[in-house]
Design an enzyme around this catalytic site. Structure first.
Site, PDB file in Angstrom:
ATOM      1  N   CYS A 321       0.780  -1.126  -0.080  1.00  0.00           N
ATOM      2  CA  CYS A 321       0.026   0.065   0.149  1.00  0.00           C
ATOM      3  C   CYS A 321       0.850   1.155  -0.039  1.00  0.00           C
ATOM      4  O   CYS A 321       0.434   2.265  -0.432  1.00  0.00           O
ATOM      5  CB  CYS A 321      -1.012   0.116   1.174  1.00  0.00           C
ATOM      6  N   GLU A 417      -4.706   3.005  -7.979  1.00  0.00           N
ATOM      7  CA  GLU A 417      -3.728   2.387  -7.532  1.00  0.00           C
ATOM      8  C   GLU A 417      -3.631   0.851  -8.545  1.00  0.00           C
ATOM      9  O   GLU A 417      -4.503   0.240  -8.720  1.00  0.00           O
ATOM     10  CB  GLU A 417      -4.276   1.493  -6.008  1.00  0.00           C
TER      11      GLU A 417
HETATM   12  P1  NAD Z   1      -9.201  -6.918  -0.686  1.00  0.00           P
HETATM   13  O1  NAD Z   1      -9.933  -5.737  -0.370  1.00  0.00           O
HETATM   14  O2  NAD Z   1      -9.513  -7.503  -2.238  1.00  0.00           O
HETATM   15  O3  NAD Z   1      -9.716  -8.101   0.385  1.00  0.00           O
HETATM   16  C1  NAD Z   1      -9.318  -7.697   1.828  1.00  0.00           C
HETATM   17  C2  NAD Z   1      -9.936  -8.471   2.691  1.00  0.00           C
HETATM   18  O4  NAD Z   1     -11.339  -8.237   2.365  1.00  0.00           O
HETATM   19  C3  NAD Z   1      -9.837 -10.047   2.228  1.00  0.00           C
HETATM   20  O5  NAD Z   1      -9.828 -10.810   3.373  1.00  0.00           O
HETATM   21  C4  NAD Z   1     -11.221 -10.212   1.646  1.00  0.00           C
HETATM   22  O6  NAD Z   1     -11.534 -11.650   1.408  1.00  0.00           O
HETATM   23  C5  NAD Z   1     -12.055  -9.470   2.109  1.00  0.00           C
HETATM   24  N1  NAD Z   1     -13.400  -9.135   1.240  1.00  0.00           N
HETATM   25  C6  NAD Z   1     -13.538  -9.045  -0.033  1.00  0.00           C
HETATM   26  N2  NAD Z   1     -14.758  -8.411  -0.229  1.00  0.00           N
HETATM   27  C7  NAD Z   1     -15.268  -8.192   0.881  1.00  0.00           C
HETATM   28  C8  NAD Z   1     -16.642  -8.037   1.166  1.00  0.00           C
HETATM   29  N3  NAD Z   1     -17.624  -7.839   0.283  1.00  0.00           N
HETATM   30  N4  NAD Z   1     -16.947  -7.711   2.451  1.00  0.00           N
HETATM   31  C9  NAD Z   1     -15.960  -8.209   3.285  1.00  0.00           C
HETATM   32  N5  NAD Z   1     -14.701  -8.757   3.094  1.00  0.00           N
HETATM   33  C10 NAD Z   1     -14.462  -8.673   2.106  1.00  0.00           C
HETATM   34  O7  NAD Z   1      -7.650  -6.282  -0.766  1.00  0.00           O
HETATM   35  P2  NAD Z   1      -6.381  -7.287  -1.111  1.00  0.00           P
HETATM   36  O8  NAD Z   1      -6.205  -7.431  -2.474  1.00  0.00           O
HETATM   37  O9  NAD Z   1      -6.464  -8.534  -0.083  1.00  0.00           O
HETATM   38  O10 NAD Z   1      -5.215  -6.486  -0.539  1.00  0.00           O
HETATM   39  C11 NAD Z   1      -4.715  -5.505  -1.363  1.00  0.00           C
HETATM   40  C12 NAD Z   1      -5.099  -3.979  -1.025  1.00  0.00           C
HETATM   41  O11 NAD Z   1      -4.799  -3.477   0.555  1.00  0.00           O
HETATM   42  C13 NAD Z   1      -4.309  -2.822  -1.801  1.00  0.00           C
HETATM   43  O12 NAD Z   1      -5.303  -1.815  -2.258  1.00  0.00           O
HETATM   44  C14 NAD Z   1      -3.584  -2.417  -0.672  1.00  0.00           C
HETATM   45  O13 NAD Z   1      -3.159  -0.961  -0.855  1.00  0.00           O
HETATM   46  C15 NAD Z   1      -4.523  -2.502   0.429  1.00  0.00           C
HETATM   47  N6  NAD Z   1      -3.505  -2.522   1.722  1.00  0.00           N
HETATM   48  C16 NAD Z   1      -3.565  -1.618   2.546  1.00  0.00           C
HETATM   49  C17 NAD Z   1      -2.775  -1.170   3.756  1.00  0.00           C
HETATM   50  C18 NAD Z   1      -2.989  -0.157   4.697  1.00  0.00           C
HETATM   51  O14 NAD Z   1      -2.466  -0.332   5.955  1.00  0.00           O
HETATM   52  N7  NAD Z   1      -3.350   1.155   4.455  1.00  0.00           N
HETATM   53  C19 NAD Z   1      -1.735  -2.452   4.056  1.00  0.00           C
HETATM   54  C20 NAD Z   1      -1.983  -3.586   3.265  1.00  0.00           C
HETATM   55  C21 NAD Z   1      -2.819  -3.311   1.884  1.00  0.00           C
END
Ligand code: NAD
Length: 516
Positions: A321, A417
């Site tokens: 991120c 992003e």
């Molecule tokens: P994602 O949003 O696809 O998934 C994150 C989690 O949410 C997973 O466990 C997923 O199964 C769950 N999820 C998906 N749909 C959902 C729904 N409708 N309701 C509830 N939960 C749901 O993200 P990802 O691909 O796993 O991670 C990458 C993203 O995370 C990037 O955008 C990155 O920038 C961000 N990120 C942010 C930080 C921070 O500290 N700001 C840190 C790491 C990653």
């Protein structure tokens, strides 16, 4: 309880042959454990399902890292109930005891650090140093939150009042959902979960599908150090099913989420709905994406800037991120600096990260590969493709480190992003224009400013609107307890993981006054 002051866990130096040998040994041992099946954990019971999610090695998609049971709405119901059953005694367990448990878990992570690192090499394609750094971060988070919990309990908070015995104390909230992403599968899952637990809450954890095995290992580890049944419940499963059912559940008291902006915003909306039988407003923390800029002015050390731009953009394949996916360079040094970035980028070795020499591994899965390649296609129309732009032929989701030059500040590849190894270089008229460009996206997570001029640095500190600002260093690599982490604007709710206030999200303050 007296514990020594917090000290960041040192990372390993893989130039040392002993460290290399130890890590290689761990890679072999973990390889022998790949492909196992992992059930759900609800109230301490192991619950299997017919359906399964396969977490696969992105470098060799046919290699199954773990096979995981898949939670549905019924499991969510059971897990939330198990959490509330455990909450009665866990919330009354002395803080010192809960903190001690975290410290024991940190110690166990230390002793299994190579194995945990090796698992992340296989499960999410982390190069060695990134995997080891993450294991160290997980230790730091537990050590930090254990101390913070003790500090909050003992803090002398309020002014005494004559004729009354007064008290202000923090109470846990109840049962909450922790929903974690795949890109820091150990550290972020550990961070949100351990903060909630040490504060006296019970948790239902829904990890990312593509990193379910690391979460299962963490669950085992916490069980091993003596976490009582039901305090932490593990629901591997799909976001749109188990994740959504958790967020909607009327007995869920809080949601701690780290992931994409799209999902975060959806959770924010859904968690705001007050369901029948719900007796509170859900508390929600959302840490989301970024489009971070590394700004370089004409006074900067250009060799240093080139190195740090490259590290910020391509560390862990740009899947952080905090990745510096925009290089915003003042025009007078743009043509001098960009070739240096290209030279360094050309030297990046792409391949299977089981090889210690590889510094850029695969992206997480086929969907990510497709999305990144789509953005590269968009980039061809928005800038000059200077390097990369393709996928590596053969198995695995490998994308070449890619640099676009001459990108406009408002181009899609400069504002959205991408979450892959793609850098957009943007020419700024002068340092003020550079800062304006840096601030011109919806996000506000991290940012770097490179300069040798103190007044410019002061100006950057004043003007750059990001949660984590770095001067003359890369935009990635926040250390817990040192650089509290969390973003502004569409990057999230700025809860600042690893900071002095993070635990307050998981607590509610109660004021008690007794007439004497
Ligand atoms: P994602 O949003 O696809 O998934 C994150 C989690 O949410 C997973 O466990 C997923 O199964 C769950 N999820 C998906 N749909 C959902 C729904 N409708 N309701 C509830 N939960 C749901 O993200 P990802 O691909 O796993 O991670 C990458 C993203 O995370 C990037 O955008 C990155 O920038 C961000 N990120 C942010 C930080 C921070 O500290 N700001 C840190 C790491 C990653």
């Amino acid at each position: 309880m007296i514990i020594p002051p917090f000290r960041s866990e040192p990372t390993l130096d893989f130039a040392d042959p002993n460290s290399r040998r130890d890590f290689e040994g761990a890679l072999q041992r973990v390889a022998a454990r790949l492909g196992r099946r992992y059930p759900l954990v609800i109230g301490g019971e192991l619950v299997d399902t017919r359906d399964e999610i396969r977490s696969c090695n992105p470098a060799h998609p046919d290699q199954v890292v773990g096979r995981h049971a898949v939670a549905d709405a019924t499991h969510v119901e059971q897990a939330v109930a198990a959490g509330w059953a455990a909450f009665r005694s866990w919330s009354r367990t002395p803080v010192a005891e809960r903190a001690l448990l975290l410290l024991r878990a940190a110690q166990l992570i230390r002793s299994r650090r190579h194995e945990l690192g090796a698992l992340m090499v296989y499960e999410v394609g982390k190069p060695w140093d990134e995997a080891d750094g993450e294991a160290a971060e997980a230790v730091d988070l537990m050590e930090w939150y254990a101390r913070q919990a003790l500090e909050l309990e003992s803090r002398d908070k309020m002014v005494p009042w004559p004729g009354e015995a007064t008290q202000f104390r923090y109470l846990p909230l109840g049962v909450g959902a922790v929903i974690s992403p795949w890109n820091f599968p150990l550290a972020l899952t550990t961070g949100m979960t351990s903060a909630a637990l040490v504060s006296g809450n019970c948790v239902v954890l829904k990890p990312a599908e593509t990193a379910s095995t690391t979460a299962a290992w963490l669950m085992d580890l916490l069980t091993e150090v003596g976490l009582p049944p039901g305090v932490l419940n593990l629901l591997s499963g799909r976001g749109e099913v188990a994740g959504e059912a958790l967020v909607d559940h009327p007995q869920i008291r809080f949601v701690a989420f780290t992931g994409s902006r799209e999902v975060g915003v959806r959770i924010y909306e859904r968690a705001a709905v007050v369901h029948r039988g719900q007796r509170w407003l859900k508390r929600v923390q959302l840490e989301m994406g970024g489009k971070n800029a590394v700004v370089v002015d004409e006074t900067a050390d250009l060799d240093l800037a080139a190195l740090e731009i490259t590290r910020s953009a391509f560390g862990f394949q740009g899947q952080k991120c905090s990745a510096g996916s925009r290089a915003v360079i003042v025009s007078s040094v743009y043509d001098e600096l960009l070739p240096r970035v290209l030279e360094l980028t050309k030297a990046i070795r792409v391949g299977d990260p089981v090889d210690s020499q590889v510094s850029l591994g695969p992206v997480i899965d086929g969907d990510a590969e497709e999305k990144i390649l789509d953005y590269i296609q968009v980039g061809r129309g928005e800038g000059d493709l200077l390097l990369g732009g393709g996928r590596r032929v053969g198995e695995g989701h490998f994308i070449e480190p890619t640099v676009f030059g001459g990108v406009a500040a408002q181009a899609r590849i400069a504002t959205e992003e991408i979450f892959g190894p793609v850098l957009a270089a943007i020419r700024a008229r002068d340092f003020e224009d550079g800062i304006r460009i840096a601030n011109s996206t919806d996000y506000g997570l991290t940012g770097s400013y490179f300069s040798r001029a103190p007044e410019r640095i002061a100006n950057a500190k004043d003007q750059l609107h990001v949660g984590n600002l770095y001067i003359n260093r890369r935009s990635t690599g926040a250390m817990m307890g040192v650089h509290p982490f969390g973003g502004f604007n569409m990057s999230g709710t700025d809860t600042k993981a690893g900071g002095p206030d993070y635990l307050l999200f998981f607590l509610q303050g109660q004021s008690v006054a007794e007439k004497l």
